[in-house]
Design an enzyme around this catalytic site. Structure first.
Site, PDB file in Angstrom:
ATOM      1  N   THR A  36     -12.585 -14.097  26.767  1.00 52.45           N
ATOM      2  CA  THR A  36     -13.844 -13.670  27.401  1.00 52.45           C
ATOM      3  C   THR A  36     -15.041 -14.448  26.838  1.00 52.45           C
ATOM      4  OG1 THR A  36     -14.128 -11.841  25.826  1.00 52.45           O
ATOM      5  CG2 THR A  36     -13.052 -11.313  27.920  1.00 52.45           C
ATOM      6  N   GLY A  37     -14.851 -15.155  25.743  1.00 53.48           N
ATOM      7  CA  GLY A  37     -15.908 -16.008  25.191  1.00 53.48           C
ATOM      8  C   GLY A  37     -15.944 -17.326  25.937  1.00 53.48           C
ATOM      9  N   VAL A  58      -6.195 -13.571  17.800  1.00 56.19           N
ATOM     10  CA  VAL A  58      -6.135 -12.949  16.469  1.00 56.19           C
ATOM     11  C   VAL A  58      -5.123 -11.806  16.389  1.00 56.19           C
ATOM     12  CG1 VAL A  58      -8.453 -13.626  15.795  1.00 56.19           C
ATOM     13  CG2 VAL A  58      -8.108 -11.419  16.918  1.00 56.19           C
ATOM     14  N   LYS A 106      -8.179  -9.252   2.661  1.00 57.44           N
ATOM     15  CA  LYS A 106      -7.570  -8.777   1.413  1.00 57.44           C
ATOM     16  C   LYS A 106      -6.972  -9.953   0.636  1.00 57.44           C
ATOM     17  CE  LYS A 106      -3.780  -5.741  -0.002  1.00 57.44           C
ATOM     18  NZ  LYS A 106      -2.544  -6.511   0.264  1.00 57.44           N
ATOM     19  N   TYR A 146     -10.361   0.710  25.086  1.00 58.00           N
ATOM     20  CA  TYR A 146     -11.387   0.126  24.201  1.00 58.00           C
ATOM     21  C   TYR A 146     -11.793   1.146  23.136  1.00 58.00           C
ATOM     22  CZ  TYR A 146     -15.813  -2.243  22.961  1.00 58.00           C
ATOM     23  OH  TYR A 146     -16.841  -2.863  22.309  1.00 58.00           O
TER      24      TYR A 146
END
Ligand code: UDP
Length: 314
Positions: A36-37, A58, A106, A146
């Protein structure tokens, strides 16, 4: 000089964040699958030697060499139209994507920053919404993909904080607008501005009596930097408390664009929140932050952006 990884860095908010860190002299690694970017959002700084773009989803393991000081997780569809078209990807980026980003933070002993949302409050039964309100979410409705993904992301972030002692931040972002929003993104700001500039009727959903509060992107980016600098791990609302109805917003866009467009009414989407207004007392007290850009000023800049996009498309 810090090294920052931003998931969703080619998105609307993500790209403004990348730019703000580059301006400060930091190194930025943008991880984005550009679903969507857009590459256009990062074009102005993509040749900067301190900027790197990793084309990756991701929800798969994120492999990054070298140290990182911060991991900012901003990847997610954000328009209701997008997350209804990509329900499973939306759930995955909020759950698996958050888990991967947390694991990376982490491993690198980095600060983790979660972009959460006012949608965790669902269709709220209180107004304005404070951070201690638990929300009114329909888990199985179309928006649930969402809302629940972001609620899970908050829970996961708190678990990493409590169990692993990870240094974390959570911002709950209310409706934010500005240049680099996608023209056909489906959200009310790009829809109304594009419709007004094209002389088409503005599509108000329902009776247009539902309310929203609109925050300009520069104010949000400033707030995110403040929160990163603070030592505070509980969620913080960020948005503009100035609330208005969708109908008044449509009239404002017609006025500011000088358009002769009319307003037409369309069915209200299921579970569309009836009110939304952030209580930003916590951000004010903790961070000394509040929005500074008046609505008309932010909208003028956004209208100019869409005007130039439309002219370029002709
Ligand atoms: N909306 C509208 N017309 C549009 C797009 C949206 O009336 O063309 C309404 C929508 O029903 C909601 C509000 O504007 O009440 C804000 O919608 P948006 O999609 O921007 O995001 P939301 O705040 O619902 O997440």
């Amino acid at each position: 000089m810090a090294r920052i990884l931003i998931t969703g860095g080619a998105g609307f908010i993500g790209s403004h964040l990348c730019e703000s860190f580059l301006k400060r002299g930091d190194q930025v690694v943008c991880v984005d699958n550009v679903s969507t970017g857009s590459r256009e959002n990062i074009a102005a700084f993509s040749s900067n030697s301190r900027f790197a773009m990793v084309d990756q989803d991701v929800t798969r393991f994120i492999q990054v060499d070298g140290p990182l000081d911060m991991v900012l997780h901003f990847a997610s569809p954000a328009s209701p139209v997008d997350y209804m078209e990509m329900p499973i990807q939306t759930l995955k980026v909020g759950s698996l994507g958050t888990h991967n980003a947390l694991g990376l933070a982490k491993a690198k002993e980095a600060i983790f920053f979660l972009a959460s949302t006012s949608e965790v409050y669902g269709d709220p039964l209180v107004r304005p919404q404070r951070e201690d309100y638990w929300g009114n979410v329909n888990p199985i409705g179309p928006r649930g993909v969402y809302d629940e993904a972001k609620r899970f992301a908050e829970a996961m972030t708190m678990a990493y904080h409590r169990y692993h002692g990870l240094n974390t931040r959570i911002v709950r972002i209310f409706n934010t607008y500005g240049p680099r929003m996608r023209m056909r993104d489906g959200r009310v700001v790009p829809n109304f501005i594009t419709q007004a500039l094209k002389g088409e009727a503005l599509t108000a959903y329902g009776k247009g009596t539902q309310t929203r509060s609109f925050c300009y992107i520069d104010d949000l980016v400033r707030g995110i930097h403040r929160l990163l600098e603070a030592d505070y791990h509980l969620p913080v609302n960020m948005g503009n408390p100035y609330e208005m109805t969708v109908l008044d917003f449509a009239k404002k866009i017609i006025e500011l664009t000088g358009s002769s467009s009319s307003i037409e009414f369309h069915p209200l989407p299921q579970d569309d929140p009836q009110v939304r207004q952030p209580d930003i007392s916590k951000a004010r007290e903790l961070l000394g932050w509040e929005p500074l850009v008046p609505l008309e000023e932010g909208l003028q800049a956004t209208i100019e952006y869409f005007r130039s996009k439309l002219e370029a498309a002709q």
